[in-house]
Motif scaffolding. Structure first.
Motif, PDB file in Angstrom:
ATOM      1  N   UNK A  81       0.839  -1.215   0.000  1.00  0.00           N
ATOM      2  CA  UNK A  81       0.000   0.000   0.000  1.00  0.00           C
ATOM      3  C   UNK A  81       0.866   1.254   0.000  1.00  0.00           C
ATOM      4  N   UNK A  82       2.047   1.183   0.666  1.00  0.00           N
ATOM      5  CA  UNK A  82       2.946   2.338   0.680  1.00  0.00           C
ATOM      6  C   UNK A  82       3.468   2.602  -0.739  1.00  0.00           C
ATOM      7  N   UNK A  83       3.836   1.528  -1.440  1.00  0.00           N
ATOM      8  CA  UNK A  83       4.339   1.692  -2.816  1.00  0.00           C
ATOM      9  C   UNK A  83       3.285   2.350  -3.700  1.00  0.00           C
ATOM     10  N   UNK A  84       2.037   1.911  -3.545  1.00  0.00           N
ATOM     11  CA  UNK A  84       0.971   2.490  -4.383  1.00  0.00           C
ATOM     12  C   UNK A  84       0.741   3.962  -4.045  1.00  0.00           C
ATOM     13  N   UNK A  85       0.748   4.272  -2.756  1.00  0.00           N
ATOM     14  CA  UNK A  85       0.572   5.678  -2.365  1.00  0.00           C
ATOM     15  C   UNK A  85       1.729   6.527  -2.882  1.00  0.00           C
ATOM     16  N   UNK A  86       2.956   6.008  -2.742  1.00  0.00           N
ATOM     17  CA  UNK A  86       4.132   6.762  -3.203  1.00  0.00           C
ATOM     18  C   UNK A  86       4.060   7.021  -4.711  1.00  0.00           C
ATOM     19  N   UNK A  87       3.647   6.010  -5.463  1.00  0.00           N
ATOM     20  CA  UNK A  87       3.504   6.202  -6.914  1.00  0.00           C
ATOM     21  C   UNK A  87       2.552   7.344  -7.212  1.00  0.00           C
ATOM     22  N   UNK A  88       1.451   7.371  -6.489  1.00  0.00           N
ATOM     23  CA  UNK A  88       0.472   8.450  -6.702  1.00  0.00           C
ATOM     24  C   UNK A  88       1.108   9.804  -6.375  1.00  0.00           C
ATOM     25  N   UNK A  89       1.893   9.861  -5.308  1.00  0.00           N
ATOM     26  CA  UNK A  89       2.501  11.135  -4.889  1.00  0.00           C
ATOM     27  C   UNK A  89       3.643  11.582  -5.806  1.00  0.00           C
ATOM     28  N   UNK A  90       4.071  10.687  -6.703  1.00  0.00           N
ATOM     29  CA  UNK A  90       5.112  11.050  -7.673  1.00  0.00           C
ATOM     30  C   UNK A  90       4.543  11.374  -9.041  1.00  0.00           C
ATOM     31  N   UNK A  91       3.262  11.578  -9.131  1.00  0.00           N
ATOM     32  CA  UNK A  91       2.626  11.838 -10.427  1.00  0.00           C
ATOM     33  C   UNK A  91       3.337  12.975 -11.188  1.00  0.00           C
ATOM     34  N   UNK A  92       3.510  12.793 -12.475  1.00  0.00           N
ATOM     35  CA  UNK A  92       4.163  13.782 -13.357  1.00  0.00           C
ATOM     36  C   UNK A  92       5.606  14.081 -12.919  1.00  0.00           C
ATOM     37  N   UNK A  93       6.234  13.142 -12.211  1.00  0.00           N
ATOM     38  CA  UNK A  93       7.638  13.307 -11.820  1.00  0.00           C
ATOM     39  C   UNK A  93       7.863  14.329 -10.709  1.00  0.00           C
ATOM     40  N   UNK A  94       6.794  14.769 -10.060  1.00  0.00           N
ATOM     41  CA  UNK A  94       6.945  15.727  -8.948  1.00  0.00           C
ATOM     42  C   UNK A  94       7.016  14.941  -7.638  1.00  0.00           C
ATOM     43  N   UNK A  95       8.075  15.156  -6.880  1.00  0.00           N
ATOM     44  CA  UNK A  95       8.258  14.439  -5.616  1.00  0.00           C
ATOM     45  C   UNK A  95       7.511  15.182  -4.495  1.00  0.00           C
ATOM     46  N   UNK A  96       6.239  14.863  -4.382  1.00  0.00           N
ATOM     47  CA  UNK A  96       5.411  15.580  -3.393  1.00  0.00           C
ATOM     48  C   UNK A  96       5.784  15.231  -1.952  1.00  0.00           C
ATOM     49  N   UNK A  97       6.376  14.052  -1.753  1.00  0.00           N
ATOM     50  CA  UNK A  97       6.800  13.705  -0.390  1.00  0.00           C
ATOM     51  C   UNK A  97       7.959  14.590   0.041  1.00  0.00           C
ATOM     52  N   UNK A  98       8.871  14.881  -0.887  1.00  0.00           N
ATOM     53  CA  UNK A  98       9.982  15.799  -0.566  1.00  0.00           C
ATOM     54  C   UNK A  98       9.431  17.193  -0.276  1.00  0.00           C
ATOM     55  N   UNK A  99       8.419  17.602  -1.029  1.00  0.00           N
ATOM     56  CA  UNK A  99       7.793  18.916  -0.802  1.00  0.00           C
ATOM     57  C   UNK A  99       7.170  18.956   0.599  1.00  0.00           C
ATOM     58  N   UNK A 100       6.456  17.885   0.953  1.00  0.00           N
ATOM     59  CA  UNK A 100       5.803  17.836   2.269  1.00  0.00           C
ATOM     60  C   UNK A 100       6.823  17.829   3.405  1.00  0.00           C
ATOM     61  N   UNK A 101       8.008  17.276   3.131  1.00  0.00           N
ATOM     62  CA  UNK A 101       9.064  17.174   4.136  1.00  0.00           C
ATOM     63  C   UNK A 101       9.878  18.446   4.280  1.00  0.00           C
ATOM     64  N   UNK A 102       9.696  19.380   3.357  1.00  0.00           N
ATOM     65  CA  UNK A 102      10.519  20.589   3.338  1.00  0.00           C
ATOM     66  C   UNK A 102       9.782  21.725   4.064  1.00  0.00           C
ATOM     67  N   UNK A 103      10.277  22.120   5.249  1.00  0.00           N
ATOM     68  CA  UNK A 103       9.564  23.151   6.033  1.00  0.00           C
ATOM     69  C   UNK A 103       9.464  24.483   5.298  1.00  0.00           C
ATOM     70  N   UNK A 104      10.348  24.700   4.314  1.00  0.00           N
ATOM     71  CA  UNK A 104      10.285  25.956   3.550  1.00  0.00           C
ATOM     72  C   UNK A 104       9.110  25.941   2.575  1.00  0.00           C
ATOM     73  N   UNK A 105       8.618  24.734   2.247  1.00  0.00           N
ATOM     74  CA  UNK A 105       7.522  24.631   1.271  1.00  0.00           C
ATOM     75  C   UNK A 105       6.180  24.308   1.921  1.00  0.00           C
ATOM     76  N   UNK A 106       6.238  23.525   3.001  1.00  0.00           N
ATOM     77  CA  UNK A 106       4.997  23.171   3.718  1.00  0.00           C
ATOM     78  C   UNK A 106       5.255  23.356   5.217  1.00  0.00           C
ATOM     79  N   UNK A 107       4.504  24.230   5.878  1.00  0.00           N
ATOM     80  CA  UNK A 107       4.701  24.385   7.325  1.00  0.00           C
ATOM     81  C   UNK A 107       4.488  23.040   8.025  1.00  0.00           C
ATOM     82  N   UNK A 108       5.446  22.601   8.846  1.00  0.00           N
ATOM     83  CA  UNK A 108       5.305  21.289   9.491  1.00  0.00           C
ATOM     84  C   UNK A 108       3.974  21.103  10.214  1.00  0.00           C
ATOM     85  N   UNK A 109       3.421  22.171  10.774  1.00  0.00           N
ATOM     86  CA  UNK A 109       2.147  22.046  11.498  1.00  0.00           C
ATOM     87  C   UNK A 109       0.993  21.679  10.562  1.00  0.00           C
TER      88      UNK A 109
END
Ligand SMILES: [Zn+2]
Length: 274
Positions: free
Chosen positions: A151-179
């Protein structure tokens, strides 16, 4: 449909969302109304299921058994779309009268987030479950925490749609406030899964002419009554041989979301240039 558009980007009561959907479906004057609900297996999602059943499914869908109606349902870890499911669901509701007059398929995709009060402020990502702190959505947290599994692999694939690493974006406090991370991952996930549904709808003609409304939503699992944020609406009009797709509301990139409080309800808008 305007009433649904008015819901987008705001937090509402569960009843309000399902009742608005029912009103809009009634106004569409389609011959048959079908529904699919894609939901996380987490038991904390029972409230949003009950509200959809009570305020939409019972009153709008054809009877499956005597005075009983049901939505086609996918319930799994992280509310993932299962490719092919929309075609099976659509075929079930392709009843006789819908071959003459088009039918409406309402497909609701619910991501979810736990909300707890900490020092008088709302804190996203956990809820008190059976007296203990518990991750919510646990599946999305497992993905963000680097867990392994199908299930993690499937979710990760979805979050990489169009080659955008949305997990890295979510992990970056400069792009997404941790709260806001636990909320925004749920919003982005619901939209990505709704887009996967819309893509799949376009892959094959329906069994009978159909207007599809795909709604990405996020349930807010609160200590009191749950609420719901409507993130968007994807309309796929397959009433003629050629389908038309129209997407409204928030996009799938979490760095663009901006969270505000308006009249004690959450509002999420999108920063266009972010
Ligand atoms: Zn979950």
């Amino acid at each position: 449909m305007k009433a649904i558009l008015d819901l987008i980007g705001r937090e509402w009561s569960l009843e309000q969302v399902s009742k608005t959907l029912a009103e809009a479906a009634k106004e569409s004057q389609m011959s048959v109304i079908g529904a699919m609900h894609i939901i996380c297996a987490d038991e904390s999602e029972f409230e949003v299921c009950e509200a959809f059943q009570k305020n939409f499914v019972y009153s709008m869908l054809p009877e499956l058994k005597d005075a009983r109606a049901a939505a086609f349902t996918l319930s799994n870890l992280g509310a993932r779309y299962d490719p092919g499911a929309v075609h099976v669901a659509e075929h079930h509701y392709a009843l006789g009268e819908s071959t003459e007059t088009p039918k409406l398929m309402v497909i609701k995709v619910n991501g979810h987030v736990g909300i707890k009060m900490v020092d008088g402020l709302e804190s996203f990502g956990t809820l008190e479950r059976y007296g203990l702190d518990s991750a919510c959505c646990g599946a999305l947290h497992a993905m963000m925490g680097g867990a392994q599994g199908p299930f993690v692999s499937e979710l990760k694939n979805a979050f990489n749609k169009d080659g955008i690493d949305r997990l890295a974006i979510l992990d970056d406090p400069a792009q997404v406030p941790p709260a806001s991370r636990s909320l925004f991952v749920a919003v982005s996930s619901a939209i990505l899964q709704a887009e996967a549904v819309a893509d799949d709808i376009l892959s094959k003609s329906p069994a009978s002419p159909t207007l599809f409304w795909v709604l990405p939503c996020v349930t807010c699992n609160r200590p009191g009554e749950d609420t719901e944020i409507v993130c968007g609406l994807i309309q796929v009009d397959y009433r003629k041989a050629t389908a038309e797709r129209r997407q409204m509301g928030l996009g799938n990139t979490p760095s663009k979301y901006r969270l505000e409080q308006v009249d004690k309800a959450m509002r999420i808008r999108e920063e266009k240039g972010a």
